[in-house]
Design an enzyme around this catalytic site. Structure first.
Site, mmCIF file in Angstrom:
data_model
loop_
_atom_site.group_PDB
_atom_site.id
_atom_site.type_symbol
_atom_site.label_atom_id
_atom_site.label_comp_id
_atom_site.label_asym_id
_atom_site.label_seq_id
_atom_site.Cartn_x
_atom_site.Cartn_y
_atom_site.Cartn_z
ATOM 1 N N LYS A 53 0.836 -1.201 0.000
ATOM 2 C CA LYS A 53 0.000 0.000 0.000
ATOM 3 C C LYS A 53 0.875 1.256 0.000
ATOM 4 C CE LYS A 53 -3.693 -2.551 2.247
ATOM 5 N NZ LYS A 53 -4.395 -2.913 3.503
ATOM 6 N N GLN A 97 -4.797 -1.952 9.769
ATOM 7 C CA GLN A 97 -4.470 -3.188 9.047
ATOM 8 C C GLN A 97 -4.973 -4.397 9.838
ATOM 9 O OE1 GLN A 97 -3.121 -3.474 5.921
ATOM 10 N NE2 GLN A 97 -3.507 -5.672 6.123
ATOM 11 N N ASP A 120 -11.045 2.439 3.957
ATOM 12 C CA ASP A 120 -11.333 1.008 3.820
ATOM 13 C C ASP A 120 -12.840 0.776 3.706
ATOM 14 O OD1 ASP A 120 -9.131 -0.621 3.538
ATOM 15 O OD2 ASP A 120 -8.723 -0.758 5.689
#
Ligand code: NAD
Length: 294
Positions: A53, A97, A120
């Site tokens: 990422k 994460q 997200d």
């Protein structure tokens, strides 16, 4: 005829190309999009995902930060860190994460990311946008399902009116995938670990989407000839190789289109994270934010 490959790396490249002018317009307004990742503990796979990422951010000109906390840190420490990231005007996207180490309240942490920075798309407000039917236009849509729809659109594969079967019902992947497809006019069946006779359901799919995290779950006999097969699963085989949920070689003989693992949905998920970060920055800057779907 063997299936055509839906190449996630190539389609992601198109997504990045479409984002470049949007980033340039932001920079002209004095805004460089910024993304922060909070990683707690973290196995090798999570660290690799975060590195990917960060690399994607760097390559396209997005500012990024990684905040690493030890697995034995307190939940309060993680929440305090998220508060700081939420308040930081340099950042337009904040992600936690997953998976988290045992003992952490995943829901509490995910719901503590500011709605407007939730790139997200896991905040209940953004998931609620999907239920309401406007996900992807007003809300920030979960990256993996958004990546799948973007791939289908890019390849000119019709969604409306087709029967999609989604295997998996997690909020961030299977359930969000199903909602996104419903919003796009598909008729959707959702299968999961309690579904009897998975084969019968799968075989009715025009678009079959596997998101169970079980290597070899979808065999060729479950695929209707000519179906589009999307493999979201990522599984580490005993010999160290990565595999999806679909037995790829045999499935290629039945499907019309298929995604490989690796190189299918994975790169699209990262591209959609970057797209959501750009969208979040555009909203902050008061610029028009087009749908991330290309
Ligand atoms: P999860 O464990 O939360 O959910 C798995 C789902 O699969 C559950 O709803 C379960 O009911 C269902 N399931 C499990 N075994 C089944 C079976 N035998 N038959 C039918 N259904 C079954 O996992 P998740 O977070 O939804 O992720 C699913 C998979 O997708 C994992 O392999 C994960 O690594 C992968 N993933 C990939 C990407 C990507 O970018 N490619 C992104 C997110 C997740």
């Amino acid at each position: 005829m063997p299936a055509l490959i839906l190449d996630g790396v190539a389609i992601a490249r198109h997504v990045y190309a479409s984002l470049k002018p949007r980033i340039a317009a932001l920079v002209q307004c004095g805004v460089q999009p910024g993304l922060a990742a909070l990683q707690i503990g973290g196995n090798a796979a999570s660290r690799l995902y975060v590195r990917n990422k960060v690399r994607a951010c760097t390559e396209i000109g997005i500012y990024s930060e990684v905040h690493q906390l030890d697995a034995d840190c307190t939940e309060t420490a993680a929440l305090t860190m998220l508060e700081q990231l939420n308040r930081n005007p340099r950042l337009h996207g904040v992600i936690v994460q997953l998976p988290l180490p045992p003992g952490f309240d995943v829901r509490r942490l995910l719901q503590s990311v500011a709605i407007e920075k939730d790139v997200d798309g896991f905040n209940w407000s953004n998931l609620g946008g999907l239920v309401d039917g406007h996900g992807g236009l007003k809300g920030l849509t979960p990256c993996t399902p958004l990546g799948v729809v973007t791939m289908l659109d890019h390849a000119g594969i019709t969604i409306e009116g087709r029967h999609a079967v989604v295997i998996g019902r997690s909020p961030s992947v299977g359930k969000s995938m199903a909602l996104l497809l419903i919003n796009r006019g598909a008729t959707v069946t959702v299968c999961h670990s309690k579904t009897p006779d998975l084969t019968a359901h799968a075989f009715r799919a025009d678009i079959l989407i596997a998101a169970a995290g079980r290597a070899g779950l979808v065999t060729a006999d479950m695929i209707k000839p000519g179906a589009v097969v999307i493999d979201i699963g990522i599984n580490r085989l005993p010999d160290g190789r990565l595999a999806g949920d679909v037995t790829f070689a045999a499935a290629c003989e039945r499907a019309s289109w298929i995604t490989p693992v690796p190189g299918g949905v994975g790169p699209m998920t990262v591209a959609m994270l970057i797209a959501n970060t750009v969208t979040a920055a555009e909203r902050t800057a008061g610029l028009r934010a087009p749908s991330a779907v290309v």
